[in-house]
Design a protein around this motif. Structure first.
Motif, short mmCIF file in Angstrom:
data_model
loop_
_atom_site.label_atom_id
_atom_site.label_comp_id
_atom_site.label_asym_id
_atom_site.label_seq_id
_atom_site.Cartn_x
_atom_site.Cartn_y
_atom_site.Cartn_z
N LYS A 130 17.60 -18.47 30.76
CA LYS A 130 18.30 -18.24 32.15
C LYS A 130 17.98 -16.60 32.30
O LYS A 130 18.49 -16.26 33.55
CB LYS A 130 19.94 -18.38 31.88
N LEU A 182 13.15 -16.30 38.75
CA LEU A 182 12.08 -16.48 39.75
C LEU A 182 12.06 -15.57 40.83
O LEU A 182 13.27 -15.15 41.30
CB LEU A 182 12.27 -17.90 40.35
N ASP A 199 15.02 -15.55 43.23
CA ASP A 199 16.27 -15.06 42.79
C ASP A 199 16.74 -13.69 43.17
O ASP A 199 18.00 -13.48 43.23
CB ASP A 199 16.46 -15.18 41.14
N ARG A 223 19.27 -13.77 45.52
CA ARG A 223 20.59 -14.20 45.08
C ARG A 223 21.40 -13.50 44.35
O ARG A 223 22.60 -13.22 44.55
CB ARG A 223 20.14 -15.54 44.59
N ARG A 266 23.46 -16.77 34.96
CA ARG A 266 24.17 -18.13 35.31
C ARG A 266 24.61 -18.67 34.16
O ARG A 266 23.85 -18.95 33.19
CB ARG A 266 23.25 -18.86 36.17
N SER A 278 26.72 -21.76 32.34
CA SER A 278 27.31 -23.29 32.31
C SER A 278 28.55 -23.36 31.71
O SER A 278 28.72 -23.25 30.53
CB SER A 278 26.28 -24.28 32.12
N SER A 279 29.39 -24.19 32.43
CA SER A 279 30.75 -24.70 31.93
C SER A 279 30.36 -26.14 31.51
O SER A 279 31.19 -26.62 31.03
CB SER A 279 31.73 -24.56 32.76
N GLY A 280 29.30 -26.83 31.89
CA GLY A 280 29.10 -28.32 31.93
C GLY A 280 28.27 -28.54 30.70
O GLY A 280 28.11 -29.78 30.29
N GLU A 316 15.95 -26.10 38.57
CA GLU A 316 17.04 -25.37 38.45
C GLU A 316 17.55 -24.45 39.52
O GLU A 316 18.60 -24.09 39.88
CB GLU A 316 17.08 -24.40 37.30
N ASN A 317 16.53 -23.92 40.43
CA ASN A 317 16.80 -23.13 41.72
C ASN A 317 16.55 -23.86 42.87
O ASN A 317 16.61 -23.32 44.06
CB ASN A 317 15.48 -21.97 41.69
N PRO A 354 31.25 -30.55 36.63
CA PRO A 354 30.66 -29.87 35.55
C PRO A 354 30.59 -31.26 34.55
O PRO A 354 31.29 -31.91 34.31
CB PRO A 354 31.33 -28.85 34.99
N ILE A 365 22.32 -31.26 33.58
CA ILE A 365 23.57 -30.71 33.56
C ILE A 365 24.05 -30.05 34.84
O ILE A 365 23.22 -29.17 35.40
CB ILE A 365 23.58 -29.49 32.42
N SER A 366 25.24 -30.25 35.07
CA SER A 366 25.90 -29.66 36.24
C SER A 366 26.89 -28.59 35.85
O SER A 366 27.64 -28.73 34.92
CB SER A 366 26.58 -30.73 37.18
N ASP A 367 26.87 -27.43 36.74
CA ASP A 367 28.06 -26.43 36.49
C ASP A 367 28.79 -26.52 37.49
O ASP A 367 29.56 -25.53 37.82
CB ASP A 367 27.45 -25.13 36.15
N THR A 403 28.04 -26.06 40.69
CA THR A 403 27.42 -25.61 41.92
C THR A 403 26.59 -26.70 42.67
O THR A 403 26.54 -27.76 42.16
CB THR A 403 26.60 -24.24 41.59
N GLN A 442 23.27 -26.69 42.70
CA GLN A 442 22.00 -26.57 42.03
C GLN A 442 22.29 -27.21 40.45
O GLN A 442 23.26 -26.94 39.78
CB GLN A 442 21.51 -25.30 41.62
N PRO A 443 21.44 -28.08 39.95
CA PRO A 443 21.29 -28.39 38.59
C PRO A 443 21.48 -27.37 37.81
O PRO A 443 20.39 -26.34 38.20
CB PRO A 443 20.34 -29.36 38.47
N PHE A 444 22.15 -27.34 36.66
CA PHE A 444 21.95 -26.04 35.89
C PHE A 444 20.91 -26.00 35.01
O PHE A 444 20.21 -25.13 34.54
CB PHE A 444 23.62 -26.08 35.05
N ARG A 445 20.67 -27.29 34.26
CA ARG A 445 19.35 -27.63 33.72
C ARG A 445 18.68 -29.04 33.95
O ARG A 445 19.90 -29.89 34.04
CB ARG A 445 19.87 -27.44 32.16
#
Lengths: 183, 404
Positions: free
Chosen positions: A143, A147, A150, A153, A178, A180-182, B91-92, B334, B353-355, B357, B359-362
C-alpha cells in the motif's frame, strides 16, 4: 452455507482459531496464527472428514497495518469455499512458512506474493521475483507503493514515491496510507 | 573550420572492438537453491533460449531450456513480459472500471475473466441477479467456452506442425465472435457483464446468428474434430506424452480440463454451483489417461456439453429485466468475498476486499493458466525439445492471464 462444516471446524480446531468461524453465502472463513497455519492446513488436507485436497488460491494482502496470507481451499466433502486467513504478519519483515511441502503447486503463487509484497516464505526453494525484473527494488502491491495517479489523490504521496522503496523497512509511511477495515 | 565526417572504419585504432568474451551477457548468478541447481551445467548439457517471441508460446513467454542433445533436462520459464499490474490498477479504479481491466487477462475467454470479479462484487453488494440475466450469462459464457476450445483445437494442431486445422477452427470461432460482437459491440474484450446483471438484452441479430449457427454447430464441430482425431500422426504424437497422474495434479493445484483429463470430475459448475447451472443438465467429461491426448479429448467433449447447455438455455430463458436495481456509485460495506467461475482453462477466482469506499481495497485475481504453466517443467523432463511445445499446447495456457 454449510453449517455442519462450521461446527466441525470449531470442534476440531477450536483452540487454534483466532476468531470464531464466519460464514457468508458459500464461503466459510477461519483465522489462524502464523505458527499454526501449516499444521492446520495439513490437518484440513489429510483428515478424511475435511479432505480439502484442492488449493484454489494463495495470496498476500497488505491491509496497511499488517500483512495477511489468504488461502482458498476446496473439498469434495462440502460445497463451501474454505478461506484460511493468516493475519498479523509483520509489515516490515514479513516472514511465514511455505506451503510447498504440502502443495508443490503453491510455489509460483508464493513467488508472486514475494514479488508483490516482499513476503518471505521459508522452505520455498525458488523464492525469487516472478513478474518484475530481478534488479527491481520495491514490491508493487504494497500500500505504500503509489501509482502516478495517486499524486492527485493524496498530497502526501508524490509520483516519486513509486520507485523509492528499497527494502520493506525503507518504505516511507505516508500520511495518506490507505488502510482497510474490511480485511 | 569544418571537419569532414567519415564513416568509421574497423581499421580505425580509436574504435575499441570488444573482445569476444564481452559479446555475451555474463551468466546470471543464482539467487535461490533451485536456480543454482538449474544453472549448474553437467557434461554435454547446454542452455537454449526459447522465446519471448516464439510462435507457439501463446503469448509472450520465454523458456530457458537445459538440453542434452535434443533431450530436455530441465527448464525455467521466465514470466513477466506481459505483466500489466492489473491487480494494482483495479485497486485504483472503481468497481465498474475494475471489471474492464480484467477483460484482457485471457483474451480468448474474456467473458470468464469478467464473470469472476462480477461474482465477487455481487457477493460484496449482496445483490440478486435477475433470472434472465443469469441465463444470458450462462448462454454467453458457454459460447465463449466453445470459441476458446475450438481455438485450442487449432492451436494444438499448429504446435504439432499441422497448418490446416487452425484455418478450420477459426471458422467456428469467428462465427461465435461475430455473434458476441452483435450482442456486446466488441469482438474480443466484451465488457458485457455488470454488477447485478448484463449490459443490454439479447438482440435480433445475435439471436438470428445464434439460431443459424446452432442448426449446424454439432455437425460442424464433428467434422472439424474428425480432421484431427483420425489423424494418425496427431494421435501417435500426443498419446502417452506429458502424462500427469491424479495425485500430482491435485498437489499441483491443477483445475479445469487438465484435472479432468486425469480422472477427477471436479467442475465448479457442479461442485460450487453458481448462476443457474444447478438447473441445467450436463455431464462432466473425464478421461483417465492424463496425457496430452486425454487433455485434448476432454476439451472436445466439453464443446459438445456446451452445445447441450446452450440448447437448454434457449428453451428455458425467462422474460424479465436484465439488471438489478442498484445505485450508480457502488460502495459495498467492508468485507471480503471470493467469486469463482469454471472457465475453459480451469477455475478463475477473484478475492475482493472492500473497505467501504468506491474502490476495491484489494483484488486478487487467480488465473488457472498461471498454475498450469508450472507443470511444463515436470512434464517435459526427458522428452524432446519439440515435445515441450506439444505439452505446453495441451495444457493450454494463455500468457495474458499468466502475467496479469
Amino acid at each position: 452455507m454449510d453449517r455442519a462444516l462450521a461446527s466441525a471446524l470449531q470442534e476440531r480446531l477450536g483452540a487454534t482459531l483466532l476468531a470464531p468461524v464466519r460464514q457468508r453465502f458459500d464461503e466459510t472463513e477461519i483465522r489462524v496464527s502464523i505458527a499454526d497455519a501449516i499444521p492446520t492446513l495439513r490437518a484440513l488436507h489429510d483428515e478424511p472428514n475435511f479432505a480439502f485436497e484442492m488449493l484454489i488460491d494463495l495470496c498476500g494482502v497488505d491491509t496497511g497495518e499488517e500483512m495477511q496470507i489468504v488461502y482458498h481451499l476446496s473439498s469434495s466433502t462440502t460445497g463451501d469455499w474454505l478461506r484460511v486467513i493468516v493475519p498479523g504478519v509483520d509489515r516490515n519483515a514479513p516472514r511465514v512458512n511455505s506451503l510447498v511441502s504440502l502443495w508443490p503447486g503453491a510455489e509460483w503463487m508464493e513467488r508472486e506474493a514475494y514479488d508483490m509484497f516482499g513476503i518471505i516464505f521459508e522452505g520455498n526453494r525458488d523464492l525469487r521475483r516472478i513478474y518484475m525484473p530481478d534488479d527491481y527494488l520495491s514490491h508493487p502491491l504494497r500500500k505504500d507503493f503509489y501509482l502516478a495517479d495517486d499524486a492527485s489523490r493524496s498530497p502526501a504521496a508524490g509520483v516519486r514515491n513509486m520507485e523509492r522503496a528499497g527494502t520493506p523497512a525503507d518504505a516511507t509511511r505516508a500520511t495518506a496510507l490507505r488502510k482497510s477495515s474490511g480485511a | 573550420m569544418t571537419t569532414q565526417q567519415t564513416r568509421p572504419s574497423l581499421d580505425d585504432p580509436r574504435i575499441a572492438i570488444p573482445s569476444t568474451s564481452e559479446w555475451y551477457e555474463p551468466a546470471p548468478t543464482a539467487q535461490t537453491e533451485r536456480q543454482a541447481e538449474f544453472l549448474n551445467l553437467r557434461d554435454g548439457e547446454m542452455f537454449i533460449n526459447m522465446g519471448p517471441q516464439h510462435p507457439s508460446t501463446h503469448g509472450v513467454l520465454r523458456i530457458v531450456v537445459k538440453v542434452n542433445g535434443e533431450q530436455v533436462v530441465d527448464l525455467d520459464p521466465v514470466l513477466g513480459y506481459l505483466h500489466r499490474g492489473v491487480e494494482k490498477l483495479c485497486e485504483n479504479a472503481d468497481y465498474h472500471q475494475a471489471i474492464c481491466y480484467t477483460d484482457p487477462l485471457e483474451y480468448v475467454a474474456s467473458l470468464f475473466c469478467e464473470a469472476a470479479p462480477v461474482a465477487a462484487f455481487e457477493k460484496l453488494m449482496d445483490v440478486e441477479v435477475p433470472r434472465r440475466a443469469q441465463y444470458i450469462r450462462v448462454l454467453t459464457m458457454e459460447l465463449n467456452r466453445i470459441a476458446s476450445h475450438t481455438l485450442f483445437q487449432g492451436w494444438m494442431a499448429l504446435d504439432l506442425g499441422g497448418i490446416t486445422p487452425i484455418l478450420w477452427s477459426f471458422i467456428e470461432r469467428d462465427e461465435i465472435v461475430d455473434m458476441l460482437a452483435a450482442l456486446t459491440g466488441q469482438k474480443l474484450l466484451y465488457n458485457y457483464y455488470r454488477i447485478g446483471g448484463v449490459n443490454g438484452d439479447l438482440n435480433h441479430e445475435f439471436m438470428s446468428r445464434l439460431g443459424n449457427w446452432m442448426s449446424r454447430a454439432a455437425a460442424q464441430i464433428d467434422s472439424n474434430t474428425g480432421l484431427i482425431n483420425e489423424n494418425e500422426l496427431f494421435v501417435r504424437r500426443t498419446r502417452g506424452l506429458g502424462t500427469l497422474d491424479q495425485a500430482t495434479a491435485l498437489r499441483m493445484g491443477v483445475t479445469g480440463p487438465n484435472l479432468r483429463a486425469t480422472g477427477v470430475p471436479f467442475d465448479l459448475r457442479r461442485d460450487h454451483p453458481y448462476l443457474v447451472y444447478p438447473e441445467l443438465e450436463f455431464n462432466v467429461p473425464t478421461r483417465d489417461e492424463g496425457d496430452s491426448l486425454a487433455r485434448y479429448m476432454v476439451r472436445i467433449d466439453e464443446i459438445r456439453e456446451s452445445i447441450r447447455i446452450i440448447d437448454q438455455v434457449l428453451h428455458e430463458m425467462p422474460d424479465g429485466p436484465v439488471m438489478a436495481k442498484l445505485p450508480r456509485l457502488i460502495r459495498p460495506r467492508p468485507g471480503r468475498a471470493f467469486g469463482a467461475v469454471e472457465g475453459p482453462r480451469g477455475a478463475y477466482g477473484v478475492y475482493a476486499i472492500s473497505d467501504g469506499t468506491d474502490q476495491p481495497f484489494r483484488m486478487r485475481i487467480h488465473d488457472p493458466s498461471f498454475v498450469h504453466l508450472q507443470l511444463v517443467g515436470p512434464l517435459t523432463r526427458g522428452n524432446l525439445i519439440a515435445d515441450t511445445m506439444a505439452v505446453m499446447a495441451s495444457l493450454d495456457p494463455v500468457m495474458g492471464g499468466v502475467d496479469k
